[in-house]
Design a protein around this motif. Structure first.
Motif, PDB file in Angstrom:
ATOM      1  N   ARG A  55      63.850  95.707  44.767  1.00 52.79           N
ATOM      2  CA  ARG A  55      63.542  94.485  44.037  1.00 52.79           C
ATOM      3  C   ARG A  55      62.110  94.583  43.553  1.00 52.79           C
ATOM      4  O   ARG A  55      61.250  95.123  44.251  1.00 52.79           O
ATOM      5  CB  ARG A  55      63.672  93.270  44.947  1.00 52.79           C
ATOM      6  CG  ARG A  55      65.100  93.015  45.401  1.00 52.79           C
ATOM      7  CD  ARG A  55      65.129  91.855  46.345  1.00 52.79           C
ATOM      8  NE  ARG A  55      64.386  92.281  47.553  1.00 52.79           N
ATOM      9  CZ  ARG A  55      64.034  91.477  48.540  1.00 52.79           C
ATOM     10  NH1 ARG A  55      64.321  90.211  48.492  1.00 52.79           N
ATOM     11  NH2 ARG A  55      63.400  91.938  49.583  1.00 52.79           N
ATOM     12  N   PRO A  56      61.828  94.054  42.384  1.00 48.89           N
ATOM     13  CA  PRO A  56      60.442  94.092  41.911  1.00 48.89           C
ATOM     14  C   PRO A  56      59.558  93.210  42.785  1.00 48.89           C
ATOM     15  O   PRO A  56      59.945  92.120  43.198  1.00 48.89           O
ATOM     16  CB  PRO A  56      60.524  93.559  40.479  1.00 48.89           C
ATOM     17  CG  PRO A  56      61.849  92.895  40.356  1.00 48.89           C
ATOM     18  CD  PRO A  56      62.738  93.459  41.409  1.00 48.89           C
ATOM     19  N   ALA A  57      58.374  93.690  43.061  1.00 48.87           N
ATOM     20  CA  ALA A  57      57.423  92.934  43.868  1.00 48.87           C
ATOM     21  C   ALA A  57      56.547  92.099  42.943  1.00 48.87           C
ATOM     22  O   ALA A  57      56.126  92.547  41.886  1.00 48.87           O
ATOM     23  CB  ALA A  57      56.560  93.883  44.689  1.00 48.87           C
ATOM     24  N   GLN A  58      56.294  90.866  43.355  1.00 50.31           N
ATOM     25  CA  GLN A  58      55.428  90.001  42.561  1.00 50.31           C
ATOM     26  C   GLN A  58      53.988  90.232  42.994  1.00 50.31           C
ATOM     27  O   GLN A  58      53.667  90.255  44.176  1.00 50.31           O
ATOM     28  CB  GLN A  58      55.818  88.545  42.758  1.00 50.31           C
ATOM     29  CG  GLN A  58      57.197  88.246  42.222  1.00 50.31           C
ATOM     30  CD  GLN A  58      57.548  86.786  42.346  1.00 50.31           C
ATOM     31  OE1 GLN A  58      56.750  85.993  42.842  1.00 50.31           O
ATOM     32  NE2 GLN A  58      58.730  86.413  41.885  1.00 50.31           N
ATOM     33  N   VAL A  59      53.140  90.409  41.995  1.00 51.73           N
ATOM     34  CA  VAL A  59      51.739  90.698  42.242  1.00 51.73           C
ATOM     35  C   VAL A  59      50.906  89.654  41.527  1.00 51.73           C
ATOM     36  O   VAL A  59      51.128  89.360  40.349  1.00 51.73           O
ATOM     37  CB  VAL A  59      51.379  92.103  41.732  1.00 51.73           C
ATOM     38  CG1 VAL A  59      49.903  92.399  41.963  1.00 51.73           C
ATOM     39  CG2 VAL A  59      52.242  93.154  42.383  1.00 51.73           C
ATOM     40  N   ARG A  60      49.941  89.072  42.241  1.00 52.47           N
ATOM     41  CA  ARG A  60      49.037  88.129  41.601  1.00 52.47           C
ATOM     42  C   ARG A  60      47.897  88.892  40.936  1.00 52.47           C
ATOM     43  O   ARG A  60      47.301  89.791  41.522  1.00 52.47           O
ATOM     44  CB  ARG A  60      48.465  87.168  42.645  1.00 52.47           C
ATOM     45  CG  ARG A  60      49.498  86.273  43.235  1.00 52.47           C
ATOM     46  CD  ARG A  60      48.863  85.301  44.145  1.00 52.47           C
ATOM     47  NE  ARG A  60      49.908  84.514  44.798  1.00 52.47           N
ATOM     48  CZ  ARG A  60      49.689  83.600  45.681  1.00 52.47           C
ATOM     49  NH1 ARG A  60      48.455  83.332  46.076  1.00 52.47           N
ATOM     50  NH2 ARG A  60      50.685  82.937  46.212  1.00 52.47           N
ATOM     51  N   VAL A  61      47.597  88.449  39.735  1.00 51.26           N
ATOM     52  CA  VAL A  61      46.532  89.100  38.973  1.00 51.26           C
ATOM     53  C   VAL A  61      45.424  88.082  38.748  1.00 51.26           C
ATOM     54  O   VAL A  61      45.663  86.985  38.235  1.00 51.26           O
ATOM     55  CB  VAL A  61      47.061  89.626  37.625  1.00 51.26           C
ATOM     56  CG1 VAL A  61      45.953  90.268  36.818  1.00 51.26           C
ATOM     57  CG2 VAL A  61      48.207  90.598  37.856  1.00 51.26           C
ATOM     58  N   ARG A  62      44.222  88.421  39.135  1.00 57.52           N
ATOM     59  CA  ARG A  62      43.068  87.536  38.884  1.00 57.52           C
ATOM     60  C   ARG A  62      42.478  87.854  37.523  1.00 57.52           C
ATOM     61  O   ARG A  62      42.314  89.005  37.156  1.00 57.52           O
ATOM     62  CB  ARG A  62      42.004  87.751  39.948  1.00 57.52           C
ATOM     63  CG  ARG A  62      42.374  87.228  41.277  1.00 57.52           C
ATOM     64  CD  ARG A  62      41.204  87.335  42.177  1.00 57.52           C
ATOM     65  NE  ARG A  62      41.499  86.701  43.441  1.00 57.52           N
ATOM     66  CZ  ARG A  62      40.690  86.722  44.476  1.00 57.52           C
ATOM     67  NH1 ARG A  62      39.546  87.369  44.395  1.00 57.52           N
ATOM     68  NH2 ARG A  62      41.006  86.121  45.586  1.00 57.52           N
TER      69      ARG A  62
END
Length: 101
Positions: free
Chosen positions: A93-100
């Motif tokens: 599953r694609p992992a969700q990554v937070r981008v600042r």
């Protein structure tokens, strides 16, 4: 004799024939002075025999490997056959990554 054994022997002999032709051409053209070195050496016959044997072994093995790798796959290879490994399937599953910003 089983069909698979005949298949492997046939392709090993094809590799041997290619190797003999390759070494014969290599010596006939006297590439890198190898034929001259073999002829002038007192152990030249042994050197030529070892060269032929090594090349036949190498080319025969490569030809057998290529022939086996080019065999068509059977249709039922796609289905799991059971056992413990068939129950566990890897689901990516694609992992969700937070981008600042």
């Amino acid at each position: 004799m089983p069909q698979l054994v005949r298949f492997l022997i046939r392709h090993a002999l094809i590799g041997f024939a290619v190797a003999i032709g390759f070494v014969a051409l290599f010596l006939a053209l006297d590439l890198h002075g190898l034929r001259t070195l073999i002829v002038q050496s007192p152990e030249g016959l042994l050197a030529a025999a070892v060269l032929f044997f090594a090349m036949c072994l190498t080319f025969g093995s490569v030809q057998m490997g290529v022939a086996v790798m080019l065999l068509p796959r059977e249709e039922d290879d796609e289905e799991p056959r059971g056992g413990k490994g068939a129950r566990f399937r890897l689901r990516l599953r694609p992992a969700q990554v937070r981008v600042r910003r």
